[in-house]
Design a protein around this motif. Sequence first.
Motif, short mmCIF file in Angstrom:
data_model
loop_
_atom_site.label_atom_id
_atom_site.label_comp_id
_atom_site.label_asym_id
_atom_site.label_seq_id
_atom_site.Cartn_x
_atom_site.Cartn_y
_atom_site.Cartn_z
N THR A 54 -15.52 1.47 4.98
CA THR A 54 -15.91 2.29 3.83
C THR A 54 -15.02 3.53 3.74
O THR A 54 -14.53 3.88 2.65
N VAL A 55 -14.79 4.20 4.88
CA VAL A 55 -13.88 5.34 4.90
C VAL A 55 -12.46 4.89 4.53
O VAL A 55 -11.76 5.56 3.76
N ASN A 59 -10.41 6.45 1.27
CA ASN A 59 -9.20 7.25 1.45
C ASN A 59 -7.97 6.58 0.85
O ASN A 59 -7.14 7.24 0.21
N ILE A 60 -7.85 5.27 1.04
CA ILE A 60 -6.65 4.61 0.53
C ILE A 60 -6.62 4.61 -0.99
O ILE A 60 -5.56 4.77 -1.60
N ILE A 61 -7.79 4.47 -1.62
CA ILE A 61 -7.83 4.47 -3.09
C ILE A 61 -7.68 5.89 -3.63
O ILE A 61 -6.98 6.12 -4.62
N ASP A 62 -8.32 6.87 -2.97
CA ASP A 62 -8.20 8.26 -3.42
C ASP A 62 -6.76 8.73 -3.39
O ASP A 62 -6.30 9.44 -4.30
N GLU A 63 -6.02 8.33 -2.35
CA GLU A 63 -4.66 8.83 -2.18
C GLU A 63 -3.61 7.90 -2.78
O GLU A 63 -2.43 8.27 -2.87
N GLN A 117 -0.58 -11.33 -5.75
CA GLN A 117 0.78 -10.79 -5.66
C GLN A 117 0.90 -9.65 -4.64
O GLN A 117 1.64 -8.67 -4.86
N ILE A 118 0.18 -9.75 -3.53
CA ILE A 118 0.28 -8.75 -2.48
C ILE A 118 1.67 -8.80 -1.86
O ILE A 118 2.21 -9.88 -1.59
N GLN A 119 2.27 -7.62 -1.63
CA GLN A 119 3.63 -7.52 -1.13
C GLN A 119 3.65 -6.94 0.29
O GLN A 119 2.74 -6.23 0.71
N PRO A 120 4.71 -7.24 1.08
CA PRO A 120 4.76 -6.78 2.46
C PRO A 120 4.56 -5.28 2.64
O PRO A 120 3.88 -4.84 3.57
N ALA A 121 5.12 -4.48 1.75
CA ALA A 121 4.99 -3.02 1.90
C ALA A 121 3.53 -2.57 1.84
O ALA A 121 3.17 -1.55 2.45
N GLN A 122 2.70 -3.31 1.14
CA GLN A 122 1.30 -2.94 1.04
C GLN A 122 0.56 -3.10 2.36
O GLN A 122 -0.43 -2.41 2.61
N TYR A 123 1.06 -3.98 3.22
CA TYR A 123 0.45 -4.11 4.55
C TYR A 123 0.66 -2.86 5.37
O TYR A 123 -0.19 -2.46 6.17
N ASP A 124 1.81 -2.22 5.20
CA ASP A 124 2.07 -0.98 5.93
C ASP A 124 1.11 0.11 5.49
O ASP A 124 0.60 0.89 6.30
N VAL A 125 0.86 0.19 4.18
CA VAL A 125 -0.08 1.19 3.65
C VAL A 125 -1.48 0.92 4.19
O VAL A 125 -2.17 1.84 4.65
N LYS A 128 -1.80 1.92 7.88
CA LYS A 128 -1.88 3.36 8.07
C LYS A 128 -3.31 3.86 7.87
O LYS A 128 -3.85 4.60 8.70
N TYR A 129 -3.94 3.45 6.78
CA TYR A 129 -5.27 3.98 6.47
C TYR A 129 -6.37 3.33 7.31
O TYR A 129 -7.40 3.94 7.55
N LEU A 130 -6.15 2.10 7.76
CA LEU A 130 -7.14 1.46 8.62
C LEU A 130 -7.19 2.13 9.99
O LEU A 130 -8.26 2.45 10.49
N ILE A 131 -6.02 2.36 10.57
CA ILE A 131 -5.98 3.05 11.87
C ILE A 131 -6.51 4.47 11.73
O ILE A 131 -7.24 4.98 12.60
N GLN A 132 -6.17 5.11 10.62
CA GLN A 132 -6.70 6.46 10.36
C GLN A 132 -8.22 6.45 10.28
O GLN A 132 -8.89 7.33 10.85
N ALA A 133 -8.79 5.46 9.62
CA ALA A 133 -10.25 5.38 9.48
C ALA A 133 -10.93 5.14 10.82
O ALA A 133 -12.02 5.67 11.09
#
Length: 469
Positions: A54-55, A59-63, A117-125, A128-133
Amino acid sequence: MAIAQALQTQDVAKPTTPASPPASRPAVSVTPEQIAIVKSTASVLKDYGEAITTVFYKNIIDENPELKNVFSLTSQATGAQPRALAAAVLGYATFIDDLPRLQHAVERIAHKHASLQIQPAQYDVVGKYLIQAIGIVLGAAATPEIVDAWTAAYGALANVFIGREDILYNEARARDDSKGWVGWRKFRVQRRQYAAGEDATEGILSLYLAPVDGKPLPSYEPGQYTSLQIFIPELGVLQSRQYSLSQAPRPAGDYYRISVKRDLGTTGQTPLGVISNRLHDLIKEGDEVELSQPQGEFVVEETPVPTPSTAAAAPAAPVDQESLAPLVLLSAGVGVTPVISILETAAPQGRTISWLHGSHSRKVLPFNKEVQAIRATHPQRIQTYTVLTEAETEAAATSPNDTVVTGTHLKVAELPAADRDRLLHLSDKRTGYYICGPSSFMAESRDALQSLGVAPERIHLELFATGDM
């Protein structure tokens, strides 16, 4: 197979690297110690997983507000998406030392990602936010060792997904001598149609969608879906949903058909279906929508196997019908949409097929005329069994192979013995079972089949909702 090979390379006994990582991405190693750490966090994720996801989504959508065009805002509002991700993360932690157990879930997610149409760069994003959460929710309990282990584990799994999705994109481009495509393609609504007797409130709307560019469409596997994307003015974003291709592939390649049930939501619980209601009420003939290339793993796996008498024949020789595994198709409500495509395709192959379906009434029984026509053409090989929740005097069977009964819903476990033996083809251990409908119906049907001795690998489910079963 590609998913299985990639997952099998991750072994607790040695540092692990996904098989054939994409050339543009570095390989990620996960040490045995890190695997042990991730596995040890499974109990924590069981308690805090949904709080973490949930966090994460907030966060990923807000930012990154552009991701509102990717994520289903309805699934966010209902909490379905955070719950689904939490379950997936828990599954990964639990089986990180036995990852082939997750093959089906990974394959299903990869197909959906490719359709979006998910792209490789989106996995990096996301990483980042999953580990942050994880750090935000667990606080001091998220030690550097735990963070490092989860960072490595996520990177390895991301490479598995990226590698598989790259294959799916390449297959899409090459489909039918390069008639395929990747990305969003404009389609025009050629025709809108409700079945005879259906109305706009209760019925399933079929949309016939032709490519705006006029180029021939590639084929697809019966049972697959496409993602449909439209702009939602009241939300100010694009939204997409997956809809089964509800017709056997057309050799002409001139249009795709999807069939959409209106989602009325549940008062006070879930919002109205923002796309299904717009398609029913606002999208008219001549309007444009966007589709992605067909994807999905709910396809018939049993392929015709030549018998000894035909093995040496020329490739064009007909296959002995006895070599074809029987199919049992079970559906409820709008779950018929991928099943009808399988039925239309498999019937001319000479297969023995049973179709069992649950519906409220004949008035909202999808594709009834089409099914009756198919059964009439192949009366010795195709049987139908329909359970209606509303008794109807006119709902009589139309042929000896057409059974119509009244009940609460289709229950495999409560089929009369004679009907069970006749319809389920339990004695043939090659029989494939394909189930689509509400998740409770699918789980109940799956459990009933397994209790009757059907091997789990012969049971296939198509889940419309977010998550997995």
